[in-house]
Design a protein around this motif. Structure first.
Motif, PDB file in Angstrom:
ATOM      1  N   LEU A 185       2.445  -1.505   2.089  1.00 11.93           N
ATOM      2  CA  LEU A 185       1.112  -1.528   1.492  1.00 11.93           C
ATOM      3  C   LEU A 185       0.600  -0.112   1.237  1.00 11.93           C
ATOM      4  CD1 LEU A 185      -0.825  -3.877   0.794  1.00 11.93           C
ATOM      5  CD2 LEU A 185      -1.930  -3.509   2.989  1.00 11.93           C
ATOM      6  N   THR A 186       0.884   0.794   2.169  1.00  9.31           N
ATOM      7  CA  THR A 186       0.373   2.166   2.075  1.00  9.31           C
ATOM      8  C   THR A 186       1.359   3.133   1.429  1.00  9.31           C
ATOM      9  OG1 THR A 186       1.190   2.610   4.313  1.00  9.31           O
ATOM     10  CG2 THR A 186      -1.092   1.871   4.097  1.00  9.31           C
ATOM     11  N   GLY A 187       2.526   2.635   1.032  1.00  8.59           N
ATOM     12  CA  GLY A 187       3.520   3.506   0.421  1.00  8.59           C
ATOM     13  C   GLY A 187       4.433   4.180   1.416  1.00  8.59           C
ATOM     14  N   GLY A 188       4.315   3.814   2.703  1.00  9.37           N
ATOM     15  CA  GLY A 188       5.169   4.395   3.723  1.00  9.37           C
ATOM     16  C   GLY A 188       6.558   3.790   3.748  1.00  9.37           C
ATOM     17  N   ALA A 189       6.758   2.653   3.103  1.00 11.11           N
ATOM     18  CA  ALA A 189       8.077   2.003   2.989  1.00 11.11           C
ATOM     19  C   ALA A 189       8.190   1.429   1.587  1.00 11.11           C
ATOM     20  CB  ALA A 189       8.227   0.905   4.038  1.00 11.11           C
ATOM     21  N   THR A 190       9.404   1.362   1.095  1.00 11.96           N
ATOM     22  CA  THR A 190       9.656   0.882  -0.267  1.00 11.96           C
ATOM     23  C   THR A 190      10.269  -0.504  -0.232  1.00 11.96           C
ATOM     24  OG1 THR A 190      10.084   3.157  -0.958  1.00 11.96           O
ATOM     25  CG2 THR A 190      10.798   1.406  -2.455  1.00 11.96           C
ATOM     26  N   PRO A 191       9.736  -1.469  -1.015  1.00  7.24           N
ATOM     27  CA  PRO A 191      10.340  -2.807  -1.032  1.00  7.24           C
ATOM     28  C   PRO A 191      11.719  -2.782  -1.675  1.00  7.24           C
ATOM     29  CG  PRO A 191       8.619  -2.636  -2.712  1.00  7.24           C
ATOM     30  CD  PRO A 191       8.552  -1.372  -1.900  1.00  7.24           C
ATOM     31  N   ASP A 192      12.581  -3.718  -1.264  1.00  7.05           N
ATOM     32  CA  ASP A 192      13.912  -3.831  -1.867  1.00  7.05           C
ATOM     33  C   ASP A 192      13.796  -4.330  -3.303  1.00  7.05           C
ATOM     34  OD1 ASP A 192      14.891  -3.095   0.603  1.00  7.05           O
ATOM     35  OD2 ASP A 192      15.140  -5.171   1.278  1.00  7.05           O
ATOM     36  N   ASN A 193      12.880  -5.268  -3.495  1.00  5.77           N
ATOM     37  CA  ASN A 193      12.604  -5.806  -4.830  1.00  5.77           C
ATOM     38  C   ASN A 193      11.099  -5.984  -4.979  1.00  5.77           C
ATOM     39  OD1 ASN A 193      15.364  -6.296  -5.883  1.00  5.77           O
ATOM     40  ND2 ASN A 193      15.490  -7.719  -4.151  1.00  5.77           N
ATOM     41  N   GLY A 194      10.638  -6.076  -6.228  1.00  2.44           N
ATOM     42  CA  GLY A 194       9.221  -6.235  -6.484  1.00  2.44           C
ATOM     43  C   GLY A 194       8.505  -4.888  -6.508  1.00  2.44           C
ATOM     44  N   THR A 195       7.200  -4.942  -6.742  1.00  5.10           N
ATOM     45  CA  THR A 195       6.435  -3.705  -6.890  1.00  5.10           C
ATOM     46  C   THR A 195       5.155  -3.734  -6.063  1.00  5.10           C
ATOM     47  OG1 THR A 195       5.286  -4.589  -8.837  1.00  5.10           O
ATOM     48  CG2 THR A 195       7.277  -3.285  -9.232  1.00  5.10           C
ATOM     49  N   VAL A 196       4.750  -2.554  -5.603  1.00  4.71           N
ATOM     50  CA  VAL A 196       3.459  -2.344  -4.955  1.00  4.71           C
ATOM     51  C   VAL A 196       2.732  -1.281  -5.770  1.00  4.71           C
ATOM     52  CG1 VAL A 196       2.237  -1.608  -2.887  1.00  4.71           C
ATOM     53  CG2 VAL A 196       4.388  -2.890  -2.674  1.00  4.71           C
ATOM     54  N   THR A 197       1.634  -1.674  -6.423  1.00  4.78           N
ATOM     55  CA  THR A 197       0.879  -0.762  -7.274  1.00  4.78           C
ATOM     56  C   THR A 197      -0.436  -0.405  -6.593  1.00  4.78           C
ATOM     57  OG1 THR A 197       1.823  -1.842  -9.227  1.00  4.78           O
ATOM     58  CG2 THR A 197      -0.083  -0.402  -9.570  1.00  4.78           C
ATOM     59  N   ILE A 198      -0.672   0.874  -6.388  1.00  2.00           N
ATOM     60  CA  ILE A 198      -1.872   1.356  -5.704  1.00  2.00           C
ATOM     61  C   ILE A 198      -2.810   1.994  -6.717  1.00  2.00           C
ATOM     62  CG2 ILE A 198      -2.759   2.922  -3.924  1.00  2.00           C
ATOM     63  CD1 ILE A 198      -0.015   2.694  -2.554  1.00  2.00           C
ATOM     64  N   GLY A 199      -4.078   1.573  -6.729  1.00  3.88           N
ATOM     65  CA  GLY A 199      -5.059   2.093  -7.671  1.00  3.88           C
ATOM     66  C   GLY A 199      -5.346   3.566  -7.440  1.00  3.88           C
ATOM     67  N   GLN A 200      -5.775   4.254  -8.512  1.00  4.88           N
ATOM     68  CA  GLN A 200      -5.998   5.690  -8.434  1.00  4.88           C
ATOM     69  C   GLN A 200      -7.139   6.059  -7.489  1.00  4.88           C
ATOM     70  OE1 GLN A 200      -6.558   7.093 -12.434  1.00  4.88           O
ATOM     71  NE2 GLN A 200      -4.373   7.046 -12.931  1.00  4.88           N
ATOM     72  N   THR A 201      -8.120   5.170  -7.334  1.00  7.95           N
ATOM     73  CA  THR A 201      -9.280   5.493  -6.487  1.00  7.95           C
ATOM     74  C   THR A 201      -9.122   4.988  -5.051  1.00  7.95           C
ATOM     75  OG1 THR A 201     -10.402   3.446  -7.145  1.00  7.95           O
ATOM     76  CG2 THR A 201     -10.835   5.414  -8.477  1.00  7.95           C
TER      77      THR A 201
END
Length: 626
Positions: free
Chosen positions: A361-377
């Protein structure tokens, strides 16, 4: 029968007085909780009772006939003993010793030329150790200690806590002392421990901040405040009521003292100097009245008014996220779009992927598949379960200043770090002390402060209630209720979850995550109802896609319904078989080979029974099975 007496006990560290001349006792059957703010001296008092700290004055008297067990807040085990060896390392417990002997004899049964089995069986009967063996399996199972051959040196903090609890409970003490027993335990284990302690006849003295636990287990509370000890007969709800009354009475008495002080001050000023010695008793009384009238209530007042950075339209979006380690799937095809004001709780047993999910969720780990998109703000504030590593020699205020010099509070105004620390319960005189002098709860409060000082708009709190006192928790809850950003909580504190979250991400294992619309108590009630009747349609919805209907795989097939019925029948048959074998063993026989056979059959029944019960529980969750 009195198990414990604390008489005129005092303890200070330098100028800091923890408690002064406090006294109390514990009778048989009393279940007592020790409460107070962080740093009040609760853990120190427990250590003095167990002989691990020395008081400045006073004494602790323990009934020599009472068996006492103690579970530390953070248990430490040394050596290479296994879980089993650690739990049952008690040479004074005759029942444990005979069970161990019985198990050793069974392992060597083929070479038993000395006829060791029959005497052991007779001893098992005499001590009623058969029931005890069943209790051992139940306690170890409920505490999640299934593989007891693991060395304790390889265990995590939470696992060590479970081992310590198992060791204490299975010693069947008369008096059990617990320091933060619910820390590091999952919710189901806490509920089992709560039920066990509330029904048990043992006496209990514990330090805990878990308010549901306090309310349902205790019948007496002792509060440490400003070096004094206040006793409340009753549970946590009764304590809150009576403490409010005590505070109101103190305020009334202080107003009366102020009124009397004014009159006495006028008398003092009118007295000629030559007559001062003639009314010394009244002058002394005047000084006492003055002290009472202007005594400040030093109860820590924490105020959280931190503002949050503005959130944009896009916050965090997860689309078909998949994560696995080897053959273990932790998150499988999960999708969710976070919305402003989301307050989500995360529940599930240990090891199912909750921490991995937070890291993705916080970008500390990367999913094997799929995407996690974090807003600029989006600005994350991540309070982790592990305590931050602080420079022990650094002063408290200098540590916080490394993160920010000023803090923006609600309304947009700014305050200095010193003012913010003061609002957070660290008065000016404490701000310049080294971090090494902070108590465990104060260190956790500092860790929380370091997260909030950055003005996050997406808060992630992983076990935030560990080691925080009730005053801090109430203030934190009030702040989080009005927090305008997103909030994700992993917590074993059911009261905390119930008060704050709107819905739950339920980690069910094998990567499956369901979205439950309600708080933790709602979820547990739904679980209980599902075991007796089919769950209502729409109670849970799959979060693989927010637009998809409930997962149809949760509905029971015809074959599963038949299997469920057959398991119930088989469980009854196994119970009858075990009972018959127990009667045979109790009846005795000179044929030791037959005794071995019966014992081995009981072991096989126990193993089969456990497997069937697990399958029965799994099937009972299926829709359509009553």
């Amino acid at each position: 029968m009195n198990y414990l007496s604390v008489e005129n006990l005092s303890k200070s560290f330098g100028e800091r007085v923890l408690f002064s001349k406090i006294s109390f006792g514990l009778e048989r059957g009393q279940k007592t909780a020790l409460v107070g703010i962080n740093g009040a001296g609760k853990s120190t008092l427990m250590k003095i009772i167990m002989g691990e700290e020395i008081p400045d004055e006073g004494q602790v008297v323990i009934n020599q006939e009472a068996k006492i067990a103690y579970v530390h807040q953070n248990p430490v085990f040394t050596g290479e003993k296994t879980i089993y060896q650690t739990v049952f390392d008690d040479p004074d417990n005759e029942i444990i010793q005979v069970i161990q002997e019985y198990q050793q004899v069974l392992l060597q049964a083929e070479h038993d030329t000395e006829g060791r089995l029959q005497p052991v069986l007779e001893k098992m009967d005499r001590l009623q150790a058969w029931d005890f063996e069943y209790q051992i399996n139940e306690v170890l199972g409920k505490l999640g200690l299934h593989d007891t051959d693991i060395p304790v040196s390889a265990l995590s903090g939470g696992q060590r806590k479970r081992v310590a609890l198992a060791k204490a409970i299975l010693n069947f003490p008369d008096l059990l002392l617990l320091d933060e027993p619910t820390n590091h335990l999952d919710l189901e284990t806490i509920e089992w421990l709560e039920e066990y302690l509330s029904k048990s006849s043992l006496s209990l003295l514990m330090v805990t901040h878990d308010r549901y636990f306090l309310d349902r287990v205790t019948n007496q509370l002792l509060e440490l405040e400003h070096g004094n000890l206040y006793r409340y007969g009753g549970n946590y709800a009764y304590f809150l009521e009576k403490k409010a009354e005590r505070k109101a009475n103190q305020a009334t008495e202080q107003e009366k003292a102020k009124s009397l002080y004014k009159k006495e001050l006028d008398w003092i000023r009118r007295q000629p100097k030559a007559r001062g010695t003639k009314a010394k008793y009244r002058i002394d009384a005047f000084e006492e009245t003055k002290e009472k009238a202007f005594r400040t209530d030093e109860e820590r007042d924490i105020s959280l008014e931190v503002t949050a950075t503005r959130l944009g339209k896009k916050i965090v979006e997860l689309e078909k996220v998949h994560k696995a380690y080897g053959n273990v799937t932790l998150v499988d095809d999960f999708s969710y779009v976070f919305k402003k004001g989301d307050k989500i709780g995360i529940v599930g047993p240990n090891g199912v992927g909750k921490t991995t999910f937070l890291n993705m969720l916080t970008g500390g780990a990367t999913p094997d598949n799929g995407t996690v998109t974090i807003g600029q703000t989006t600005v994350f504030g991540y309070y982790k379960q592990e305590e931050n590593s602080f420079d022990e020699e650094k002063r408290l205020i200098d540590c916080v200043k490394e993160v920010a010099e000023v803090v923006t509070v609600a309304g947009g105004s700014t305050i200095t770090i010193s003012q913010f620390l003061n609002q957070f319960g660290f008065p000016p005189k404490q701000q310049h002390t080294p971090i090494a002098k902070l108590s465990g709860g104060e260190r956790r409060r500092l860790q929380l402060l370091m997260v909030l000082v950055k003005s996050p708009n997406f808060l992630i709190l992983d076990e935030p209630t560990n080691d925080l006192d009730i005053v801090t928790l109430n203030t934190l809850e009030e702040f989080l209720e009005n927090f305008p950003g997103c909030l994700v909580i992993v917590s074993h504190d059911r009261y905390f979850m119930d008060r704050l979250v709107d819905h739950l991400f339920v980690f069910e294992g094998q990567g499956q995550i369901s979205d439950f619309p309600g708080n933790y108590s709602d979820y547990r009630e739904t679980q209980k109802q599902s075991k007796t009747s089919a769950p209502k349609k729409g109670t849970e919805k799959s979060t693989k896609s927010q637009e998809q209907p409930a997962n149809s795989s949760q509905k029971a097939s015809y074959k599963e319904k038949k299997e469920f019925e057959s398991i119930e029948t088989e469980l009854k048959q196994l119970a009858d078989q075990k009972k018959a074998l127990m009667e045979k063993i109790s009846g005795g026989t000179e044929d030791h080979e037959l005794l071995i056979q019966w014992s081995q059959e009981i072991e096989a029944i126990n193993s089969k029974n456990e497997a069937l019960e697990m399958r029965w529980l799994e099937l009972s969750e299926r829709e359509g099975i009553n």
